[in-house]
Design an enzyme around this catalytic site. Structure first.
Site, mmCIF file in Angstrom:
data_model
loop_
_atom_site.group_PDB
_atom_site.id
_atom_site.type_symbol
_atom_site.label_atom_id
_atom_site.label_comp_id
_atom_site.label_asym_id
_atom_site.label_seq_id
_atom_site.Cartn_x
_atom_site.Cartn_y
_atom_site.Cartn_z
ATOM 1 N N VAL A 32 -1.927 25.775 -57.721
ATOM 2 C CA VAL A 32 -2.325 25.249 -59.031
ATOM 3 C C VAL A 32 -1.712 26.071 -60.147
ATOM 4 O O VAL A 32 -1.084 25.531 -61.070
ATOM 5 C CB VAL A 32 -3.867 25.223 -59.139
ATOM 6 C CG1 VAL A 32 -4.310 24.904 -60.550
ATOM 7 C CG2 VAL A 32 -4.443 24.218 -58.157
ATOM 8 N N ARG A 170 -1.832 17.131 -56.131
ATOM 9 C CA ARG A 170 -1.752 17.061 -54.659
ATOM 10 C C ARG A 170 -0.559 17.871 -54.194
ATOM 11 O O ARG A 170 0.513 17.792 -54.811
ATOM 12 C CB ARG A 170 -1.550 15.619 -54.200
ATOM 13 C CG ARG A 170 -2.767 14.752 -54.264
ATOM 14 C CD ARG A 170 -2.379 13.302 -54.134
ATOM 15 N NE ARG A 170 -1.416 12.943 -55.176
ATOM 16 C CZ ARG A 170 -0.773 11.785 -55.230
ATOM 17 N NH1 ARG A 170 -0.952 10.885 -54.302
ATOM 18 N NH2 ARG A 170 0.068 11.522 -56.219
ATOM 19 N N ASN A 224 -12.927 14.724 -55.089
ATOM 20 C CA ASN A 224 -12.455 15.148 -53.761
ATOM 21 C C ASN A 224 -13.412 14.688 -52.659
ATOM 22 O O ASN A 224 -12.980 14.236 -51.598
ATOM 23 C CB ASN A 224 -12.291 16.670 -53.716
ATOM 24 C CG ASN A 224 -10.925 17.115 -54.225
ATOM 25 O OD1 ASN A 224 -10.142 16.292 -54.698
ATOM 26 N ND2 ASN A 224 -10.633 18.394 -54.137
ATOM 27 N N GLY A 269 -6.403 7.990 -39.299
ATOM 28 C CA GLY A 269 -5.514 8.911 -38.593
ATOM 29 C C GLY A 269 -6.283 10.091 -38.051
ATOM 30 O O GLY A 269 -7.279 9.920 -37.344
ATOM 31 N N CYS A 276 -8.298 21.951 -49.731
ATOM 32 C CA CYS A 276 -9.220 21.417 -50.742
ATOM 33 C C CYS A 276 -10.354 20.579 -50.158
ATOM 34 O O CYS A 276 -11.522 20.951 -50.279
ATOM 35 C CB CYS A 276 -8.426 20.591 -51.748
ATOM 36 S SG CYS A 276 -7.083 21.540 -52.460
HETATM 37 C C1 UGA Z 1 -6.325 16.889 -52.800
HETATM 38 C C2 UGA Z 1 -6.528 15.845 -53.909
HETATM 39 O O1 UGA Z 1 -5.872 14.629 -53.551
HETATM 40 C C3 UGA Z 1 -5.979 16.358 -55.240
HETATM 41 O O2 UGA Z 1 -6.239 15.413 -56.265
HETATM 42 C C4 UGA Z 1 -6.673 17.683 -55.566
HETATM 43 O O3 UGA Z 1 -6.155 18.256 -56.770
HETATM 44 C C5 UGA Z 1 -6.449 18.665 -54.444
HETATM 45 O O4 UGA Z 1 -6.957 18.114 -53.204
HETATM 46 C C6 UGA Z 1 -7.195 19.926 -54.787
HETATM 47 O O5 UGA Z 1 -8.413 19.877 -54.877
HETATM 48 O O6 UGA Z 1 -6.543 20.926 -55.096
HETATM 49 P P1 UGA Z 1 -4.275 17.624 -51.244
HETATM 50 O O7 UGA Z 1 -5.276 18.405 -50.464
HETATM 51 O O8 UGA Z 1 -3.001 18.269 -51.642
HETATM 52 O O9 UGA Z 1 -4.940 17.063 -52.617
HETATM 53 O O10 UGA Z 1 -3.847 16.379 -50.361
HETATM 54 P P2 UGA Z 1 -4.225 14.834 -50.220
HETATM 55 O O11 UGA Z 1 -2.996 14.037 -50.372
HETATM 56 O O12 UGA Z 1 -5.368 14.456 -51.070
HETATM 57 O O13 UGA Z 1 -4.657 14.758 -48.691
HETATM 58 C C7 UGA Z 1 -5.776 15.480 -48.193
HETATM 59 C C8 UGA Z 1 -5.937 15.220 -46.721
HETATM 60 O O14 UGA Z 1 -6.391 13.886 -46.492
HETATM 61 C C9 UGA Z 1 -4.664 15.367 -45.889
HETATM 62 O O15 UGA Z 1 -4.963 16.058 -44.703
HETATM 63 C C10 UGA Z 1 -4.247 13.950 -45.588
HETATM 64 O O16 UGA Z 1 -3.525 13.831 -44.381
HETATM 65 C C11 UGA Z 1 -5.590 13.268 -45.494
HETATM 66 N N1 UGA Z 1 -5.526 11.805 -45.779
HETATM 67 C C12 UGA Z 1 -5.187 11.372 -47.017
HETATM 68 C C13 UGA Z 1 -5.861 10.909 -44.773
HETATM 69 O O17 UGA Z 1 -6.191 11.295 -43.637
HETATM 70 N N2 UGA Z 1 -5.829 9.568 -45.071
HETATM 71 C C14 UGA Z 1 -5.484 9.110 -46.290
HETATM 72 O O18 UGA Z 1 -5.498 7.871 -46.485
HETATM 73 C C15 UGA Z 1 -5.151 10.030 -47.292
#
Ligand code: UGA
Length: 452
Positions: A32, A170, A224, A269, A276
């Site tokens: 961040v 993200r 989140n 999945g 996070c």
């Molecule tokens: C997440 C939030 O999306 C951000 O908005 C936030 O700022 C961040 O946490 C944080 O709090 O700092 P991030 O952890 O980088 O971001 O990743 P995401 O893309 O949100 O994915 C999180 C997890 O969910 C991953 O393991 C991903 O594989 C999983 N996921 C995501 C799924 O299993 N299915 C989905 O449809 C989407």
């Protein structure tokens, strides 16, 4: 918690373009802090980034990023080179003439699931010691609802206003998330301080939510946690799809077209990992229990997420006849999601350890995460080359949906494996094409596709 008393007004005049006091000081060069500092500098701000960890500091001072984030290396090198971003370990120097201090240090989980605020307190203490009168302090770190209000009670004595400004970046798409946010949230009791922080983001085409600090904190955790709930919900549905013969991707498409539901985060999945969601869901649950409330849905989301990984291992075992003893398994993908080398709470770690506990020997590959995965996976053969990884495998298991894996030459893979078995944990491979090559293809929440 009750609202904090209003701190005294900031004593220096504030320009609504955020230029009062000139520079912006960012404390903490994690995801961040680093992305925020680089993007603000790229937007023309004079930014100082404070980092205390010597290796990280050294790399950053040379304009090199300690994390893998697409586009960050180039941007960082540029702003450091142009002198718009200065990286330092010296808080006092960084704070000289700063109008806003953004605190972006880590809040790792405590053993009982709370958020450890030690780094936030240390950073705030240092900022209070060195800040000039009128400096606005803003917290970007994720802190439980009520924290800013309680910290503010101390700061009132210092006449330094404290604002909460949560982050929604993200990993893997942090730069575009910074420049095209869905919204900017700023929580503070001092209107002038809120405006000074708002001005930092004023050039972005996004609504700005101005609210009280506790609501700002709750927006972050609520977002989140809700996204994590969506993921766990579709993963529960995926299991029922397997039991009934439905196809979870079709179900998610059909549900997602309803604008009240939305397709985002309905990707079935292996569940959520990273630094996070797992931490924040637990921390919100922890905050609730502190206030005497039980958050059943959050507890269920956590359990479903863990169960999803266990079920996947069972699926790999079943696809090899129910026994993994002496089987060779090739795992594609280690990082918690594509586009990052972050291994925190990565499903790959639990899955690989479980497979190894059941007697399998595992080879794994990842485009960028091997250096960070190596200390976590001592028994695993980690190889750079995906074709080397799959050689002589009894099953190829996709854990992280890097586009590189769908783009592999699967005919070549078919020729080098011992048994043609693919288990796709992210539903991204073309099962029919693989079956035509002789693979038995299994995925999540969908029927198996077997070769003719
Ligand atoms: C997440 C939030 O999306 C951000 O908005 C936030 O700022 C961040 O946490 C944080 O709090 O700092 P991030 O952890 O980088 O971001 O990743 P995401 O893309 O949100 O994915 C999180 C997890 O969910 C991953 O393991 C991903 O594989 C999983 N996921 C995501 C799924 O299993 N299915 C989905 O449809 C989407």
């Amino acid at each position: 918690m009750t609202a904090a008393p209003r701190p005294g007004p900031v004593s220096s005049p504030i320009m609504l373009d955020g230029s009062a006091g000139g520079a912006v000081c960012v404390v903490g060069a994690g995801y961040v802090g680093l992305v925020t500092a680089v993007c603000l500098a790229d937007n023309g701000r004079d930014v100082r980034l404070v980092e205390v960890e010597p290796t990280r500091l050294g790399m950053l001072q040379q304009g090199r990023s300690p994390i893998h984030e697409p586009g960050l290396d180039r941007l960082l090198a540029g702003v450091v080179d142009q002198g718009r971003l200065r990286v330092t370990g010296d808080m006092a120097a960084a704070l000289r003439g700063a109008g806003v201090v953004l605190i972006a240090v880590g809040t790792p989980p405590t053993e009982d699931g709370g958020a450890d605020l030690a780094q936030v307190r240390t950073a705030l203490d240092a900022a209070i010691r060195h800040a000039e009168p009128g400096t606005v302090l803003a917290i970007k770190s994720t802190i439980p609802p009520g924290t800013t209000a309680s910290l503010n009670r101390t700061l009132v004595r210092e006449r330094l206003p404290l604002v909460m400004c949560p982050e929604f970046l993200r990993e893997g798409s942090a730069l575009s998330d910074f420049n095209r946010p869905a919204r900017v949230v700023i929580g503070g009791d001092d209107a002038e301080a809120v405006e000074r922080v708002a001005a930092l983001f004023g050039h972005l085409d996004a609504p700005i939510i101005r609210t009280d600090p506790t609501s700002a904190e709750m927006i972050k955790y609520g977002t989140n946690s809700f996204l994590a709930l969506k993921i766990s919900f579709i993963n529960e549905i995926s299991h029922l799809c397997e039991l009934t013969g439905a196809d979870v991707d079709a179900v998610a498409d059909g549900m997602g077209l309803d604008p009240r539901v939305g397709r985002a985060f309905l990707g079935a999945g292996l569940g959520f990992g990273g630094s996070c969601f797992p931490k924040d869901v637990r921390a919100l649950d922890h905050t609730a229990s502190y206030h005497g409330q039980t958050m059943w849905m959050l507890k269920a989301a956590i359990e479903v997420n863990a169960q999803q990984r266990r079920r996947f291992v069972a699926k790999v075992r079943d696809s090899l006849g129910g026994n993994l003893q002496d089987c060779r398994i090739a795992v594609l993908g280690l990082s918690f999601k594509p586009g990052t080398d972050d291994m925190r709470q990565a499903p790959a770690v639990d899955i690989i350890r479980h497979l190894e506990d059941l007697g399998a020997s595992v080879s794994a590959t990842d485009p960028v995460a091997i250096p960070k995965a190596a200390p976590l996976l001592g028994a695993t053969r980690l190889v750079e080359d995906a074709y080397e990884c799959v050689r002589d495998a009894d099953a190829v298991v996709l854990v992280t949906e890097w586009p590189e894996f769908a783009a592999l030459d699967w005919v070549r893979v078919a020729a080098s494996v011992r048994r043609r078995v693919v288990v796709d944990g992210r539903n991204v491979l073309d099962g029919h094409a693989l079956a035509a090559m002789g693979f038995a293809y299994r995925s999540v929440g969908r029927r198996a596709i077997l070769p003719d």
